[in-house]
Structures are given as C-alpha cells and as structure tokens.
Design a protein around this motif. Sequence first.
Motif, mmCIF file in Angstrom:
data_model
loop_
_atom_site.group_PDB
_atom_site.id
_atom_site.type_symbol
_atom_site.label_atom_id
_atom_site.label_comp_id
_atom_site.label_asym_id
_atom_site.label_seq_id
_atom_site.Cartn_x
_atom_site.Cartn_y
_atom_site.Cartn_z
ATOM 1 N N LEU A 44 104.344 92.027 23.059
ATOM 2 C CA LEU A 44 104.773 91.284 24.242
ATOM 3 C C LEU A 44 104.256 91.937 25.524
ATOM 4 N N VAL A 45 104.345 93.263 25.611
ATOM 5 C CA VAL A 45 103.807 93.987 26.773
ATOM 6 C C VAL A 45 102.302 93.747 26.868
ATOM 7 N N LEU A 46 101.613 93.842 25.751
ATOM 8 C CA LEU A 46 100.169 93.619 25.714
ATOM 9 C C LEU A 46 99.825 92.217 26.206
ATOM 10 N N LEU A 47 100.492 91.200 25.678
ATOM 11 C CA LEU A 47 100.200 89.821 26.058
ATOM 12 C C LEU A 47 100.499 89.560 27.526
ATOM 13 N N LEU A 48 101.627 90.057 27.983
ATOM 14 C CA LEU A 48 102.022 89.839 29.368
ATOM 15 C C LEU A 48 101.060 90.523 30.344
ATOM 16 N N MET A 49 100.714 91.772 30.056
ATOM 17 C CA MET A 49 99.797 92.489 30.942
ATOM 18 C C MET A 49 98.402 91.868 30.912
ATOM 19 N N PHE A 50 97.969 91.436 29.727
ATOM 20 C CA PHE A 50 96.677 90.753 29.606
ATOM 21 C C PHE A 50 96.687 89.480 30.444
ATOM 22 N N ARG A 51 97.765 88.718 30.346
ATOM 23 C CA ARG A 51 97.895 87.457 31.104
ATOM 24 C C ARG A 51 97.833 87.714 32.609
ATOM 25 N N ASN A 52 98.348 88.868 33.022
ATOM 26 C CA ASN A 52 98.357 89.206 34.447
ATOM 27 C C ASN A 52 97.102 89.949 34.893
ATOM 28 N N ALA A 54 95.558 92.801 33.636
ATOM 29 C CA ALA A 54 95.422 94.261 33.504
ATOM 30 C C ALA A 54 94.273 94.606 32.551
ATOM 31 N N GLY A 55 93.626 95.722 32.811
ATOM 32 C CA GLY A 55 92.555 96.207 31.949
ATOM 33 C C GLY A 55 93.107 96.947 30.743
ATOM 34 N N TRP A 56 92.236 97.193 29.767
ATOM 35 C CA TRP A 56 92.665 97.813 28.507
ATOM 36 C C TRP A 56 93.283 99.190 28.717
ATOM 37 N N SER A 57 92.680 100.006 29.573
ATOM 38 C CA SER A 57 93.222 101.357 29.769
ATOM 39 C C SER A 57 94.577 101.300 30.467
ATOM 40 N N ARG A 58 94.733 100.371 31.383
ATOM 41 C CA ARG A 58 96.034 100.217 32.080
ATOM 42 C C ARG A 58 97.109 99.760 31.089
ATOM 43 N N ILE A 59 96.745 98.828 30.214
ATOM 44 C CA ILE A 59 97.692 98.361 29.201
ATOM 45 C C ILE A 59 98.055 99.520 28.273
ATOM 46 N N ALA A 60 97.049 100.311 27.883
ATOM 47 C CA ALA A 60 97.299 101.450 26.993
ATOM 48 C C ALA A 60 98.243 102.451 27.647
ATOM 49 N N VAL A 93 97.698 78.200 25.935
ATOM 50 C CA VAL A 93 98.253 78.630 24.644
ATOM 51 C C VAL A 93 99.014 79.936 24.830
ATOM 52 N N LEU A 94 98.433 80.874 25.565
ATOM 53 C CA LEU A 94 99.098 82.154 25.822
ATOM 54 C C LEU A 94 100.388 81.942 26.609
ATOM 55 N N ASP A 95 100.350 81.067 27.625
ATOM 56 C CA ASP A 95 101.555 80.777 28.399
ATOM 57 C C ASP A 95 102.647 80.189 27.509
ATOM 58 N N SER A 96 102.266 79.320 26.586
ATOM 59 C CA SER A 96 103.234 78.728 25.647
ATOM 60 C C SER A 96 103.836 79.788 24.743
ATOM 61 N N LEU A 97 102.995 80.715 24.302
ATOM 62 C CA LEU A 97 103.470 81.807 23.452
ATOM 63 C C LEU A 97 104.460 82.691 24.214
#
Length: 107
Positions: A44-52, A54-60, A93-97
Amino acid sequence: LGDSHRCVIVELAPVGAAEPEVATAEREMEAAQRHVAWRPDEDLVLLLMFRNGAGWSRIAEALPGRAGKEVLSRMSQLQVKHGFSASDEGRLVLDSLLLACGIDETA
C-alpha cells in the motif's frame, strides 16, 4: 553426484590475501534465505507513493529493509498482477485499487 547437487569451484587466494569471494551458488542461497515476503501495508505504501510520483529510492527509504531494486521489482509484479501502468488508463486502475483499500487519491 545426482542432479540435486551442484559442484562449485572456488579459487583460493594466497595466504595473507583478502578473503576469497564466496561462490555464486552460496551467495544465491544466502540471498534467498534473507528474502522477506512483502506485507500488504508495504504494498500500500509502495502504490500510494508511486501514485504520488515518488522515486524508487524515496519509496525504499519509507520501507525499512527494502532497497530501490526490490521496490522496482515489486512494483513490476504488482503492475502485472493488477494490470496498471503509467498511462492514463493505468492510473485509473491504480486509483480504483487504492480506493478499494480506502484511499481516495482523486479527492
């Protein structure tokens, strides 16, 4: 030796030299033992940050114990599993998820 055994040859270093490199098969086994399954809250954190955006290192950084490459790999798995991408249709699709998880990113 049967098919279930692999022979690994390791070049020995001279006395006093640095430790020899661990054989590839052994490194792979160690990595597999360290593998920790992704939890739903991490997804959920990954999907939300990706949607907003954020880059991979920031998500990590937001996911203790996860590296940027792991985050990228997990995102690829989730994109295939749930059928979303960086396109406008994929964002819907991501927003629906996310909405199904109780997070409204369209508000």
